[in-house]
Design a protein around this motif. Structure first.
Motif, mmCIF file in Angstrom:
data_model
loop_
_atom_site.group_PDB
_atom_site.id
_atom_site.type_symbol
_atom_site.label_atom_id
_atom_site.label_comp_id
_atom_site.label_asym_id
_atom_site.label_seq_id
_atom_site.Cartn_x
_atom_site.Cartn_y
_atom_site.Cartn_z
ATOM 1 N N GLY A 1 0.816 -1.210 0.000
ATOM 2 C CA GLY A 1 0.000 0.000 0.000
ATOM 3 C C GLY A 1 0.844 1.252 0.000
ATOM 4 O O GLY A 1 1.871 1.334 -0.657
ATOM 5 N N ILE A 2 0.392 2.252 0.776
ATOM 6 C CA ILE A 2 1.093 3.531 0.851
ATOM 7 C C ILE A 2 1.499 3.801 2.294
ATOM 8 O O ILE A 2 0.925 3.241 3.236
ATOM 9 N N ARG A 3 2.482 4.660 2.444
ATOM 10 C CA ARG A 3 3.022 4.966 3.765
ATOM 11 C C ARG A 3 3.222 6.462 3.900
ATOM 12 O O ARG A 3 3.683 7.126 2.974
ATOM 13 N N TYR A 4 2.848 6.995 5.050
ATOM 14 C CA TYR A 4 3.060 8.406 5.344
ATOM 15 C C TYR A 4 3.948 8.525 6.577
ATOM 16 O O TYR A 4 3.711 7.860 7.591
ATOM 17 N N ASP A 5 4.961 9.378 6.485
ATOM 18 C CA ASP A 5 5.859 9.615 7.613
ATOM 19 C C ASP A 5 5.254 10.704 8.488
ATOM 20 O O ASP A 5 5.427 11.895 8.224
ATOM 21 N N CYS A 6 4.570 10.303 9.546
ATOM 22 C CA CYS A 6 3.917 11.270 10.427
ATOM 23 C C CYS A 6 4.874 11.884 11.440
ATOM 24 O O CYS A 6 4.456 12.688 12.279
ATOM 25 N N GLY A 7 6.141 11.519 11.375
ATOM 26 C CA GLY A 7 7.156 12.208 12.167
ATOM 27 C C GLY A 7 7.675 13.438 11.452
ATOM 28 O O GLY A 7 8.497 14.182 11.983
ATOM 29 N N ASP A 8 7.176 13.662 10.240
ATOM 30 C CA ASP A 8 7.558 14.806 9.404
ATOM 31 C C ASP A 8 6.305 15.658 9.181
ATOM 32 O O ASP A 8 5.212 15.118 8.960
ATOM 33 N N LYS A 9 6.436 16.960 9.217
ATOM 34 C CA LYS A 9 5.248 17.826 9.143
ATOM 35 C C LYS A 9 4.486 17.634 7.840
ATOM 36 O O LYS A 9 3.253 17.518 7.839
ATOM 37 N N LEU A 10 5.189 17.588 6.714
ATOM 38 C CA LEU A 10 4.503 17.404 5.444
ATOM 39 C C LEU A 10 3.866 16.022 5.374
ATOM 40 O O LEU A 10 2.723 15.880 4.922
ATOM 41 N N GLY A 11 4.586 14.998 5.808
ATOM 42 C CA GLY A 11 4.034 13.648 5.813
ATOM 43 C C GLY A 11 2.791 13.558 6.685
ATOM 44 O O GLY A 11 1.815 12.889 6.331
ATOM 45 N N TYR A 12 2.807 14.255 7.813
ATOM 46 C CA TYR A 12 1.654 14.262 8.709
ATOM 47 C C TYR A 12 0.444 14.903 8.035
ATOM 48 O O TYR A 12 -0.670 14.361 8.077
ATOM 49 N N VAL A 13 0.663 16.044 7.384
ATOM 50 C CA VAL A 13 -0.444 16.722 6.696
ATOM 51 C C VAL A 13 -1.003 15.834 5.587
ATOM 52 O O VAL A 13 -2.220 15.725 5.404
ATOM 53 N N LYS A 14 -0.125 15.174 4.849
ATOM 54 C CA LYS A 14 -0.583 14.265 3.791
ATOM 55 C C LYS A 14 -1.444 13.143 4.373
ATOM 56 O O LYS A 14 -2.466 12.755 3.786
#
Length: 297
Positions: free
Chosen positions: A253-266
């Protein structure tokens, strides 16, 4: 092959990239719409058959324990207001069959040290590790479930991997594949932490889901501090791989890096677009800025 029933969640980090929001609140409780980041990882583990959740915490992380504990006063208040559905939602965050354990990492000495702190709670059995910062979504199954299946099939510790751009290999632990076992699984020869583009053995990056044989604890105990003067989990994985005891499994699937501000917003936008009833309204709002919702959303 013994069943994997325990999962470790290292949650002792300070979350400094999200200050001042994380000054008094653990970053793992930052909301993705109406659900904290850590709850997504917990639900993934439970869906994969995990029965014991082991949280490795630090100072000022009591709120995580409170989130997964009962709140009888709130439950009664909701019932008195006729909000049965809301009461049931907070009561059933963790099913009654699932146990939550909390152990303390007294000093932040690295991810490898955090995992090692869970040794007594895990015991002598294979276990999963989930990093809450990595929020993952796939249409069928779960990344943790896929790793458990890979471990059961091969008897080897398993990593979740995905291909990244060559220009981004210096941000991740990069797998050195030995041979392909299938279209989505590789035998692993080693793991190189944040290599240069020229030195990277592949473009397969290891992300925050793992299944380990209990032998990893013996390796972590002998692992000397590495980058940042911390005990690196990647170093222990590299030792296991050199023995031929690691496989890599491609994320479906897909993965978002929520430790990063942009990744969190995504991650927030992705979750919102998939949410009823706000998804369609958010889609209309974003279209005003020229955005069009993709099929993946």
């Amino acid at each position: 092959m013994p069943a994997i029933r325990k999962a470790v969640f290292p949650v002792a980090g300070l979350g400094t990239r999200f200050l001042p929001a994380t000054k008094a609140m653990p970053k793992e409780l930052l909301p993705i719409i109406d659900k904290p980041i850590i709850q997504y990882a917990v639900e993934e583990a439970i869906d994969a058959g995990i029965e014991t959740l082991i949280f490795v915490t630090g100072r000022n992380k009591r709120a995580i324990e409170d989130h997964f504990d009962a709140n009888l006063e709130l439950e009664w208040a909701l019932l008195e207001k006729g909000k049965q559905e809301a009461r049931d939602m907070i009561r059933n965050i963790v099913p009654s069959r699932v146990e939550c354990l909390f152990v303390r990492q007294p000093e932040q000495l690295g991810l490898g040290h955090a995992v090692l702190c869970a040794r007594r709670a895990v015991g002598d059995e294979p276990f999963a590790v989930l990093l809450a910062d990595d929020l993952m979504h796939q249409d069928s199954g779960t990344p943790t479930g896929d790793l458990i299946e890979a471990y059961s099939r091969t008897g080897k510790s398993a990593l979740c991997v995905a291909e990244v751009a060559a220009s981004e290999v210096n941000k991740y632990g990069i797998v050195s594949p030995r041979s392909a076992l299938s279209d989505n699984t590789w035998d692993v020869a080693g793991l190189v932490e944040k290599p240069t583009q020229e030195a990277a053995p592949s473009q397969l990056a290891s992300f925050g889901r793992y299944v380990f044989a209990p032998e990893v604890f013996d390796i972590l105990e002998k692992t000397q501090p590495g980058a940042g003067n911390e005990i690196q989990l990647a170093d222990a994985i590299d030792v296991l791989a050199a023995r031929g005891d690691v496989v890599a499994n491609r994320l479906k699937g897909i993965r978002y890096d929520c430790g990063d501000k942009l990744g969190y917003v995504k991650a927030v936008v992705h979750a919102a677009l998939r949410s009823d009833p706000i998804g369609s309204e958010l889609d209309m709002f974003l279209r005003e800025f020229g955005y069009q919702r993709s099929e993946a959303a």
